[in-house]
Structure formats: C-alpha cells, structure tokens
Write a protein that holds these residues in place. Structure first.
Motif, PDB file in Angstrom:
ATOM      1  N   ILE A 189       1.149  -1.196   0.027  1.00 22.64           N
ATOM      2  CA  ILE A 189      -0.283   0.222  -0.012  1.00 22.64           C
ATOM      3  C   ILE A 189       1.194   1.095  -0.335  1.00 22.64           C
ATOM      4  N   PHE A 190       2.051   1.512   1.176  1.00 23.97           N
ATOM      5  CA  PHE A 190       2.563   2.533   0.970  1.00 23.97           C
ATOM      6  C   PHE A 190       3.726   2.190   0.008  1.00 23.97           C
ATOM      7  N   ARG A 191       4.133   1.377  -0.584  1.00 21.87           N
ATOM      8  CA  ARG A 191       4.860   1.058  -1.575  1.00 21.87           C
ATOM      9  C   ARG A 191       3.845   2.042  -3.119  1.00 21.87           C
ATOM     10  N   THR A 192       2.773   1.973  -2.818  1.00 21.23           N
ATOM     11  CA  THR A 192       2.302   2.177  -4.827  1.00 21.23           C
ATOM     12  C   THR A 192       1.383   2.979  -4.238  1.00 21.23           C
ATOM     13  N   ASN A 193       1.036   3.831  -3.012  1.00 25.23           N
ATOM     14  CA  ASN A 193       0.186   5.158  -2.921  1.00 25.23           C
ATOM     15  C   ASN A 193       1.093   6.328  -2.511  1.00 25.23           C
ATOM     16  N   ALA A 194       2.431   5.985  -1.730  1.00 25.72           N
ATOM     17  CA  ALA A 194       3.128   6.966  -1.483  1.00 25.72           C
ATOM     18  C   ALA A 194       4.087   6.912  -2.133  1.00 25.72           C
ATOM     19  N   LEU A 195       4.873   6.308  -2.413  1.00 25.11           N
ATOM     20  CA  LEU A 195       6.093   6.059  -3.269  1.00 25.11           C
ATOM     21  C   LEU A 195       5.600   6.256  -4.093  1.00 25.11           C
ATOM     22  N   GLY A 196       5.117   5.167  -4.484  1.00 23.32           N
ATOM     23  CA  GLY A 196       4.398   6.020  -7.201  1.00 23.32           C
ATOM     24  C   GLY A 196       3.691   7.270  -6.934  1.00 23.32           C
ATOM     25  N   THR A 197       3.542   8.270  -5.466  1.00 24.66           N
ATOM     26  CA  THR A 197       3.193   9.449  -5.797  1.00 24.66           C
ATOM     27  C   THR A 197       4.846  10.169  -5.900  1.00 24.66           C
ATOM     28  N   LEU A 198       5.278  10.021  -4.966  1.00 25.93           N
ATOM     29  CA  LEU A 198       6.377  11.197  -5.453  1.00 25.93           C
ATOM     30  C   LEU A 198       6.900  10.391  -6.834  1.00 25.93           C
ATOM     31  N   HIS A 199       6.887   9.396  -7.706  1.00 26.04           N
ATOM     32  CA  HIS A 199       7.828   8.881  -8.773  1.00 26.04           C
ATOM     33  C   HIS A 199       6.639   9.567  -9.858  1.00 26.04           C
ATOM     34  N   ALA A 200       5.230   9.230  -9.605  1.00 16.59           N
ATOM     35  CA  ALA A 200       4.292  10.430 -10.539  1.00 16.59           C
ATOM     36  C   ALA A 200       4.955  11.858 -10.314  1.00 16.59           C
ATOM     37  N   LEU A 201       5.504  12.393  -9.433  1.00 17.05           N
ATOM     38  CA  LEU A 201       6.022  13.890  -9.357  1.00 17.05           C
ATOM     39  C   LEU A 201       6.674  14.321 -10.008  1.00 17.05           C
ATOM     40  N   GLU A 202       8.147  13.097  -9.679  1.00 13.51           N
ATOM     41  CA  GLU A 202       9.485  13.479 -10.680  1.00 13.51           C
ATOM     42  C   GLU A 202       8.703  13.589 -12.354  1.00 13.51           C
ATOM     43  N   PHE A 203       8.028  12.543 -12.351  1.00 14.02           N
ATOM     44  CA  PHE A 203       7.723  12.249 -13.782  1.00 14.02           C
ATOM     45  C   PHE A 203       6.996  13.178 -14.223  1.00 14.02           C
ATOM     46  N   ALA A 204       6.038  14.483 -13.511  1.00 15.59           N
ATOM     47  CA  ALA A 204       5.663  15.150 -14.147  1.00 15.59           C
ATOM     48  C   ALA A 204       6.579  16.126 -14.459  1.00 15.59           C
ATOM     49  N   ARG A 205       7.276  16.596 -13.615  1.00 12.43           N
ATOM     50  CA  ARG A 205       8.441  17.364 -13.260  1.00 12.43           C
ATOM     51  C   ARG A 205       9.224  17.207 -14.926  1.00 12.43           C
TER      52      ARG A 205
END
Length: 392
Positions: free
Chosen positions: A108-124
């Motif tokens: 849950i944390f790997r997908t929902n929290a770490l996954g969001t960090l990766h999505a933000l890095e990708f967006a930037r």
C-alpha cells in the motif's frame, strides 16, 4: 480533432477508467500509463477497463496510446527512450492506488506514497502543465466534526494503511507544488459508487462489497433452507416473501453517516474544476453534503437485496460480550462480521466534509450530488447482480 494531451495513470482502475473514457469522449488525446501483469498486458488491461466504463470498444490509436509503466519504479520504469517521446502535456491525472484495506501494508505505501513521488518526478521531468491527484476525503483519519479542504495535518490517527498512505501522498503533492512551482490540484472524493444512470461500476470494493456479502448469504441460506430446513430451528432464520429473515446485528452507530457519491458525479465535478483556473493549488472535497445515515443505508440495501430482521448495536463490543444464544445464528453473525470487519470503523463515526472550495470555484456551475435513495440502491444492486459481482 484532439484538443489537448492528457496523461492518465491508473486507467485500469475504477476512477481512472471512467475519467479516461470521459476525456476521450470529450475529444482529448490521452496517453495511458498502466502496468503489465503476469496474465495481461497493459494494453489489454486498459482496453477492457475502458470498454467496461464507456460501454463500447476503445481502440488504441494516436488518440489513445497505452504505455507499460510502473509507478513503484523511478521514471515509472519507462526508460530514457520512452521519456523522450512526450511532447507538450496539458495534464497528468494520477489515479493509481491500492485501495484495499486488508492487503499488505508495505505494498500500500509503496504504491500510494512512493508511487506518487515517482509520478511527481515524472511530471516535473516532462514539464507537464498540471498535476491532478486523486486522494480521498478519509485522509482526515479518525477526526470528527467538520473537516475543511484546506486542512490536512491535524494530529489525526488513521483507521488503516490506505488512509495514512494517501495522507503522506498529499503531503508530497503539496511540497512539490510549493518547491518546484508545479501546478497541482488535489481531489478528495468520498466513497465512490456506481453510476447514477445505471449503477455501472468497474470495482466491487466498498459499498458493493458489503452488498455482495449479504446477497450471497441470502442465496446460501435459501439453498440450505430448501435442503435442510431443520438446521435453522430456533434461530429466527427463515424464508420470507422477498427472501430471508436474517436477524443478525451490525455494529453501526446511530450517528454514523456514509459519504457516498456516484462515479459520474465525481468525474463531472473534477473535470469542471479542472477547466477553471481557480482550481490551481487547491484541494477539493468531492463529497456529499447530505450523506445517508449508515443505518438507513443498511435498511435500504437490505430491502433491495431481500433480507429482513437486521438490527444494529452501537459498538462492536456488544457483539462480543453478548452473542446470540442460538449457535446457528451466532455463527452467521460472526461470519458476516468477519467478512465486513475491514469496513466496520467507517460505521462508527464520520466527520462532515466541508466543500466551500468546490462551491467557491464553481459558483453558479456547482451542482450537488444526487440523492442516495432506494431507487439508486436498486440500480447499483441490479448492475452488480447482472455481472455476478465480477469484473469481466
């Protein structure tokens, strides 16, 4: 002709599939990022989810491209070649999440929290103009009273890892918006259910899961009453004109509400807000200002399913300290509670979710969600029953 390019992450899920289908219907070009599984490719998963959401086949063309990606990996596991192909991206919609409560917390944390960090890095990295994050109203955890959209950190505790992981993800979205000037918007929906038009859904968690538990118990009891009616002597369990009498008790506070909103309302409201520049940097509760009481919701659902005799106790402890004397009834009560126990905390208390930001930004365009009544419950039940509570 396509209007703007949007990227959706999580289009194989409930919100993501309906959102992607609506973006395509409105003429946008959409790049869908989804993961492969051992059984099915990302393309096949997305095709199926979009077909379920829209009711029609959605070919993967230039208007709808599917790329295999994994939010738990840096750069979403796209690789340098794939990253170069993104041109001007109007928006990223991050819908992907593990929403089950009774699964591995690390996942849950790997997908929902770490996954969001990766999505933000990708967006930037690809210089996306907007970043929309689909959170949940229940980042409020165990708070009571009124919860405002501008509040996140309030010393709350959480009912499960899902709530806490979404809370952490919201922190990341806000931090990246402030630090890097990323234009973010956070949506916090309540409990999303099927369409107000026909009950259609692509998932059977949450409310639909509870309905499934009771419906399948009803069907099982009817079969056993036919095969071995003596089994239920003295239990109060019997056949009725509409189904069965099942006098089990449910721990549900008299004050508890369940904040239900339909998927079509959630998508329409999020897209309305997205089209308004006043939504940049804000948080919005996509919630029901007049949610049904938990007990009323159970009673309406029981009527639709065909179950009589359900009653309520204020606290779980009552079930444990004062169980039914009849052993058959006791087994049914305990079995049902075990199956719904992951949702039991949501039947004890719920805050009022203020939606002042939604009302302010939309102004005259604001529309409240539809009323949660027995007619809607019937639609949800009829659709779920038509597909036997399974995703094709």
């Amino acid at each position: 002709m396509a209007k703007q390019v949007h990227i959706t992450i999580g289009a194989a899920g409930f919100v993501g599939s309906f959102l992607t289908a609506e973006l395509l219907r409105r003429g946008h070009a959409v790049i869908v990022l989804a993961r492969d599984t051992q059984e099915t490719s990302a393309t096949e998963r997305v095709k199926k989810s979009l077909e379920r959401a829209s009711g029609e086949a959605v070919p993967t063309t230039e208007k709808c491209q599917v790329l295999s990606a994994d939010i738990t990996s840096p750069d979403l596991n796209l690789g340098p070649t794939a990253l170069k192909q993104f041109g001007e991206v109007e928006a990223i919609w991050h819908c992907a999440a593990v929403s089950q409560f009774n699964t591995d917390n690390e996942k849950i944390f790997r997908t929902n929290a770490l996954g969001t960090l990766h999505a933000l890095e990708f967006a930037r990295r690809i210089k996306a103009k907007r970043f929309y994050y689909i959170s949940t109203a229940y980042v409020c955890g165990n708070r009571v009273g009124t919860v405002f959209e501008n509040q996140l950190e309030a010393g709350q505790t959480f009912k499960n890892a899902y709530e806490e992981s979404k809370f952490r993800a919201e922190h990341l979205v806000k931090e990246w918006g402030l630090e890097f000037g990323l234009h973010t918007t956070i949506y916090r929906p309540g409990v999303i259910i099927g369409s107000s038009a026909d009950g259609k859904t692509t998932t059977f968690n949450g409310y639909n899961y509870l309905a499934k538990v009771f419906y399948r118990q009803r069907e099982k009891i009817l079969q056993e009453l036919q095969n071995n009616p003596g089994k239920f002597a003295g239990s109060g369990i019997r056949k009725t004109a509409s189904g069965v009498a099942l006098p089990v008790r449910i721990p549900c506070s008299v004050h508890a509400t369940v904040n239900l909103v339909t998927i079509d309302y959630a998508i329409e409201t999020m897209l309305k807000l997205a089209s308004n520049r006043g939504s940049v940097g804000k948080v919005f509760h996509i919630t029901n200002p007049n949610p049904p009481k938990g007990r009323k919701l159970f009673n309406m659902s029981a009527d639709v399913i065909g179950i009589e005799g359900i009653s309520f106790v204020e606290k779980l402890e009552t079930l444990q300290s004062d169980p039914p004397t009849n052993p058959v009834l006791r087994r049914y009560e305990q079995k049902i509670f075990r199956e719904i126990s992951q949702y039991a905390p949501y039947l004890q208390q719920e805050p009022r979710f203020d939606n002042a930001n939604v009302r302010e930004v939309l102004g005259a365009d604001y529309e409240p969600p539809c009323r949660i009544d027995q007619n809607l419950i019937q639609k949800l039940f009829d659709y779920a029953k038509s597909v036997n509570w399974k995703i094709a």
